[in-house]
Motif scaffolding. Structure first.
Motif, PDB file in Angstrom:
ATOM      1  N   VAL A 123      44.584  34.164  39.696  1.00  0.00           N
ATOM      2  CA  VAL A 123      46.011  34.093  39.386  1.00  0.00           C
ATOM      3  C   VAL A 123      46.671  35.417  39.745  1.00  0.00           C
ATOM      4  CG1 VAL A 123      45.601  34.818  36.973  1.00  0.00           C
ATOM      5  CG2 VAL A 123      47.616  33.454  37.517  1.00  0.00           C
ATOM      6  N   GLY A 124      47.948  35.366  40.089  1.00  0.00           N
ATOM      7  CA  GLY A 124      48.708  36.582  40.361  1.00  0.00           C
ATOM      8  C   GLY A 124      48.820  37.432  39.106  1.00  0.00           C
ATOM      9  N   ALA A 125      48.774  38.767  39.306  1.00  0.00           N
ATOM     10  CA  ALA A 125      48.692  39.696  38.171  1.00  0.00           C
ATOM     11  C   ALA A 125      49.879  39.591  37.218  1.00  0.00           C
ATOM     12  CB  ALA A 125      48.603  41.120  38.712  1.00  0.00           C
ATOM     13  N   GLY A 126      51.059  39.208  37.741  1.00  0.00           N
ATOM     14  CA  GLY A 126      52.247  39.216  36.891  1.00  0.00           C
ATOM     15  C   GLY A 126      52.514  37.915  36.152  1.00  0.00           C
TER      16      GLY A 126
ATOM     17  N   SER B 176      41.833  35.721  17.889  1.00  0.00           N
ATOM     18  CA  SER B 176      40.887  35.814  16.778  1.00  0.00           C
ATOM     19  C   SER B 176      39.833  34.734  16.922  1.00  0.00           C
ATOM     20  CB  SER B 176      41.597  35.670  15.428  1.00  0.00           C
ATOM     21  OG  SER B 176      40.680  35.928  14.372  1.00  0.00           O
ATOM     22  N   GLY B 177      38.630  35.041  16.464  1.00  0.00           N
ATOM     23  CA  GLY B 177      37.544  34.062  16.469  1.00  0.00           C
ATOM     24  C   GLY B 177      36.195  34.748  16.557  1.00  0.00           C
ATOM     25  N   ASP B 178      35.307  34.374  15.646  1.00  0.00           N
ATOM     26  CA  ASP B 178      33.984  35.010  15.634  1.00  0.00           C
ATOM     27  C   ASP B 178      33.270  34.877  16.971  1.00  0.00           C
ATOM     28  OD1 ASP B 178      34.404  35.668  13.038  1.00  0.00           O
ATOM     29  OD2 ASP B 178      32.776  34.441  12.197  1.00  0.00           O
ATOM     30  N   HIS B 179      33.572  33.779  17.697  1.00  0.00           N
ATOM     31  CA  HIS B 179      32.879  33.562  18.971  1.00  0.00           C
ATOM     32  C   HIS B 179      33.804  33.811  20.162  1.00  0.00           C
ATOM     33  CE1 HIS B 179      29.605  32.022  16.623  1.00  0.00           C
ATOM     34  NE2 HIS B 179      30.447  31.228  15.998  1.00  0.00           N
ATOM     35  N   ALA B 180      34.973  34.351  19.893  1.00  0.00           N
ATOM     36  CA  ALA B 180      35.965  34.546  20.959  1.00  0.00           C
ATOM     37  C   ALA B 180      36.086  36.034  21.291  1.00  0.00           C
ATOM     38  CB  ALA B 180      37.319  33.983  20.534  1.00  0.00           C
ATOM     39  N   ALA B 181      35.498  36.419  22.411  1.00  0.00           N
ATOM     40  CA  ALA B 181      35.695  37.788  22.891  1.00  0.00           C
ATOM     41  C   ALA B 181      37.148  37.934  23.354  1.00  0.00           C
ATOM     42  CB  ALA B 181      34.729  38.069  24.038  1.00  0.00           C
ATOM     43  N   ASN B 182      37.558  39.169  23.614  1.00  0.00           N
ATOM     44  CA  ASN B 182      38.969  39.354  23.978  1.00  0.00           C
ATOM     45  C   ASN B 182      39.269  38.776  25.370  1.00  0.00           C
ATOM     46  OD1 ASN B 182      38.450  41.378  25.937  1.00  0.00           O
ATOM     47  ND2 ASN B 182      38.277  42.904  24.300  1.00  0.00           N
ATOM     48  N   LEU B 183      40.546  38.760  25.721  1.00  0.00           N
ATOM     49  CA  LEU B 183      40.957  38.126  26.979  1.00  0.00           C
ATOM     50  C   LEU B 183      40.361  38.839  28.193  1.00  0.00           C
ATOM     51  CD1 LEU B 183      44.427  37.504  25.556  1.00  0.00           C
ATOM     52  CD2 LEU B 183      43.265  35.713  26.838  1.00  0.00           C
ATOM     53  N   SER B 184      40.137  40.139  28.076  1.00  0.00           N
ATOM     54  CA  SER B 184      39.559  40.905  29.188  1.00  0.00           C
ATOM     55  C   SER B 184      38.149  40.431  29.513  1.00  0.00           C
ATOM     56  CB  SER B 184      39.511  42.389  28.831  1.00  0.00           C
ATOM     57  OG  SER B 184      40.658  42.782  28.132  1.00  0.00           O
ATOM     58  N   ALA B 185      37.431  39.948  28.501  1.00  0.00           N
ATOM     59  CA  ALA B 185      36.033  39.550  28.691  1.00  0.00           C
ATOM     60  C   ALA B 185      35.911  38.331  29.598  1.00  0.00           C
ATOM     61  CB  ALA B 185      35.375  39.288  27.342  1.00  0.00           C
ATOM     62  N   ALA B 186      37.020  37.626  29.820  1.00  0.00           N
ATOM     63  CA  ALA B 186      36.986  36.461  30.714  1.00  0.00           C
ATOM     64  C   ALA B 186      37.139  36.857  32.183  1.00  0.00           C
ATOM     65  CB  ALA B 186      38.098  35.485  30.333  1.00  0.00           C
ATOM     66  N   VAL B 187      37.405  38.141  32.448  1.00  0.00           N
ATOM     67  CA  VAL B 187      37.649  38.548  33.848  1.00  0.00           C
ATOM     68  C   VAL B 187      36.343  38.491  34.642  1.00  0.00           C
ATOM     69  CG1 VAL B 187      38.408  40.417  35.357  1.00  0.00           C
ATOM     70  CG2 VAL B 187      39.623  39.989  33.211  1.00  0.00           C
ATOM     71  N   ARG B 188      36.400  37.781  35.764  1.00  0.00           N
ATOM     72  CA  ARG B 188      35.245  37.678  36.664  1.00  0.00           C
ATOM     73  C   ARG B 188      35.493  38.376  37.997  1.00  0.00           C
ATOM     74  NH1 ARG B 188      33.671  36.825  32.584  1.00  0.00           N
ATOM     75  NH2 ARG B 188      32.671  34.999  31.666  1.00  0.00           N
ATOM     76  N   GLY B 189      36.724  38.806  38.204  1.00  0.00           N
ATOM     77  CA  GLY B 189      37.012  39.513  39.446  1.00  0.00           C
ATOM     78  C   GLY B 189      38.427  40.071  39.429  1.00  0.00           C
ATOM     79  N   LEU B 190      38.638  41.120  40.218  1.00  0.00           N
ATOM     80  CA  LEU B 190      39.958  41.744  40.349  1.00  0.00           C
ATOM     81  C   LEU B 190      40.226  42.029  41.823  1.00  0.00           C
ATOM     82  CD1 LEU B 190      39.813  44.610  37.650  1.00  0.00           C
ATOM     83  CD2 LEU B 190      41.019  42.422  37.418  1.00  0.00           C
ATOM     84  N   GLU B 191      41.477  41.894  42.208  1.00  0.00           N
ATOM     85  CA  GLU B 191      41.940  42.435  43.491  1.00  0.00           C
ATOM     86  C   GLU B 191      42.942  43.514  43.134  1.00  0.00           C
ATOM     87  OE1 GLU B 191      43.600  40.011  47.102  1.00  0.00           O
ATOM     88  OE2 GLU B 191      45.295  40.672  45.876  1.00  0.00           O
TER      89      GLU B 191
ATOM     90  N   VAL C 154      46.952  49.235  41.242  1.00  0.00           N
ATOM     91  CA  VAL C 154      47.832  48.109  40.917  1.00  0.00           C
ATOM     92  C   VAL C 154      47.045  46.821  41.152  1.00  0.00           C
ATOM     93  CG1 VAL C 154      49.979  46.917  41.423  1.00  0.00           C
ATOM     94  CG2 VAL C 154      49.885  49.418  41.517  1.00  0.00           C
ATOM     95  N   VAL C 155      46.691  46.146  40.080  1.00  0.00           N
ATOM     96  CA  VAL C 155      45.962  44.885  40.189  1.00  0.00           C
ATOM     97  C   VAL C 155      46.926  43.818  40.700  1.00  0.00           C
ATOM     98  CG1 VAL C 155      44.760  43.081  38.890  1.00  0.00           C
ATOM     99  CG2 VAL C 155      44.336  45.500  38.372  1.00  0.00           C
ATOM    100  N   THR C 156      46.480  43.055  41.712  1.00  0.00           N
ATOM    101  CA  THR C 156      47.355  42.027  42.284  1.00  0.00           C
ATOM    102  C   THR C 156      46.871  40.611  41.978  1.00  0.00           C
ATOM    103  OG1 THR C 156      46.177  42.522  44.338  1.00  0.00           O
ATOM    104  CG2 THR C 156      48.431  43.361  44.133  1.00  0.00           C
ATOM    105  N   ARG C 157      45.547  40.433  41.866  1.00  0.00           N
ATOM    106  CA  ARG C 157      44.996  39.132  41.498  1.00  0.00           C
ATOM    107  C   ARG C 157      43.913  39.331  40.454  1.00  0.00           C
ATOM    108  NH1 ARG C 157      45.718  37.993  47.133  1.00  0.00           N
ATOM    109  NH2 ARG C 157      46.608  35.932  47.524  1.00  0.00           N
TER     110      ARG C 157
END
Ligand code: FAD
Length: 418
Positions: A78-81, A120-135, A165-168
């Motif tokens: 997804v686009g960074a913005g 929040s959630g005992d089994h929910a890491a933060n949103l950053s933990a879902a990142v699998r790649g950056l451009e 500057v992250v773009t994707r």
């Protein structure tokens, strides 16, 4: 400079400029190559000068990048913005979901993952933990991609804007699911503390809202994943809410996602606030500290001891749970955390004066401040290296990829990352 930008809360006026809104990755690269100092802004929901720069400010809300789902890899790029609320609608319409959401869907993807924003959630890491790649566009103006096997990805995700500057952004996704949200009121503090683990683990996502006064926690919000079973048992000693609630006293619950145990799409229940409405209170400041799970009850008791200082400045506090991750500057690096959040009245001087007192009370618990919210330092007698075992690696990473400090700013210098 011609444009005057502030943070969403008006808590910081950006000093940099010009403000540019590129529409292509090539334009982003040209802007970075031309600038002596430059930083990307997200949706400006942080509360201080974290995103500011003495030079160009890049806003990516017009970046024209398609959102692409890879069903085999279970990822979306997804686009960074793009704002999480818009991404979530797109994903749900295609039969996909994210594992968590922050309290608000208004925040931009790259800005959100840059600060380890969480739900929040005992089994929910933060949103950053879902990142699998950056451009991203690096300091030399060239476009780099980092994938899941790249050793530097764990340092690059929560980089506080200091790497480029992250773009994707590529995020892990899973099949869409439903969530039912219910609110309880007046949970006795004795129950909350004695049965803390049980209560925080009683649903996929649990939040406790308190102003720290009185004998009871004001509200308990529970968000159940329907695919994980039926609604859990009642919250010991608490009462079901009589109707829709807003966590901030006096605010209209119409701004909040549906409650009452009615199942609905994950993205219409996991955030507390609806995309179409102003989230939270609007006129406010925020702070949050994240403590290792094993210190949660002691840390909560320490804060209850500060109620005379804290409560007059407070709109509401929220206690949340976040699963651990391995991102170098993530506030949940190395293990599960409990988030102790404060939505303050917009009383900057008084809040600033209270921060070191809170940090001193929480220092024995190795509390890490949320990067996007107000704090004064790593806590009494603590260094950032004490709190983050990969701190020196993170600093070296920023130095290596940006030796001339193109993405450096006052915030990064204050915390010693530049
Ligand atoms: C009402 C409200 C509710 C909130 N609720 C939560 C919550 O539930 N949970 C939580 O953890 N936090 C919460 N926050 C804090 C918020 O999620 C974080 O501050 C988050 O970073 C905001 O994202 P943003 O896009 O606005 O980032 P910004 O504040 O604009 O920027 C944050 C950082 O990201 C960098 N950045 C932005 N875009 C890029 C890019 N394209 N490339 C590189 N770096 C970039 C900036 O330079 C800066 O360093 C809340 C804030 C508000 C105002």
């Amino acid at each position: 400079m011609t444009d005057t930008l502030t943070t969403w809360a008006g808590s910081h006026t950006f000093r940099g400029g010009p403000v540019v809104r590129p529409t292509t990755v090539e334009e982003v690269a040209a802007v970075v190559a031309d600038a002596r100092h430059v930083r990307a802004l997200g949706s400006r929901h942080s509360f201080h000068d974290l995103a500011d720069s003495p030079g160009t400010l890049v806003v990516l809300d017009r970046l024209d990048v398609p959102t692409t789902i890879d069903a085999d890899a279970r990822t979306v790029t997804v686009g960074a913005g793009v704002r999480y609320g818009e991404l979530a609608r797109h994903l749900h319409a295609q039969g996909w979901a994210l594992h968590t959401m922050a309290s608000l869907p208004h925040i931009a993807v790259a800005g959100t993952v840059a600060t380890a924003t969480h739900g929040s959630g005992d089994h929910a890491a933060n949103l950053s933990a879902a990142v699998r790649g950056l451009e991203l566009v690096g300091a030399d103006g060239t476009v780099r991609t980092l994938g899941p096997d790249d050793q530097e990805l764990a340092g690059a995700v929560v980089a506080l804007g200091g790497l480029g500057v992250v773009t994707r952004v590529t995020l892990a996704i899973e099949p869409t699911y439903e969530v039912a949200q219910e609110v309880w009121t007046d949970l006795p503090w004795s129950q909350a503390l004695d049965r803390f683990e049980e209560i925080m683990g009683s649903a996929w996502s649990v939040s406790l809202f308190t102003d720290w006064t009185g004998d009871a926690v004001d509200q308990v919000w529970r968000k159940h994943r329907v695919d994980a079973g039926t609604l859990g048992p009642e919250v010991a000693g608490a009462r079901p809410a009589p109707g829709p609630m807003h966590p901030v006293p006096g605010q209209d619950p119409a701004a909040c996602t549906q409650q009452g145990g009615v199942p609905g799409p994950w993205h219409e229940r996991l955030p507390h606030f609806r995309l179409e409405f102003t989230p939270s209170a609007g006129a406010e400041l925020q702070s949050e500290w994240l403590v290792p799970r094993e210190h949660a009850v002691a840390a909560v008791q320490a804060l209850r001891g500060l109620r005379d200082l804290v409560s007059p400045l407070l709109l509401i506090s929220e206690i949340r749970s976040i699963a651990g991750d391995d991102l170098w500057l993530s506030t949940a690096h190395g293990g599960d955390r409990i988030g102790l959040h404060f939505t303050w009245k917009p009383l900057r001087a008084q809040v600033d004066a209270a921060l070191p007192v809170i940090e001193e009370a929480l220092a024995p618990f190795d509390a890490r401040p949320h990067w996007g919210k107000l704090f004064s330092g790593p806590g009494a007698g603590r260094t950032w290296q004490d709190l983050y075992p990969r701190w020196d690696d993170a600093r070296a990473l920023l130095e290596r990829h940006d030796p001339e400090g193109r993405f450096a700013n006052d915030f990064l210098r204050r915390v010693g990352l530049r």
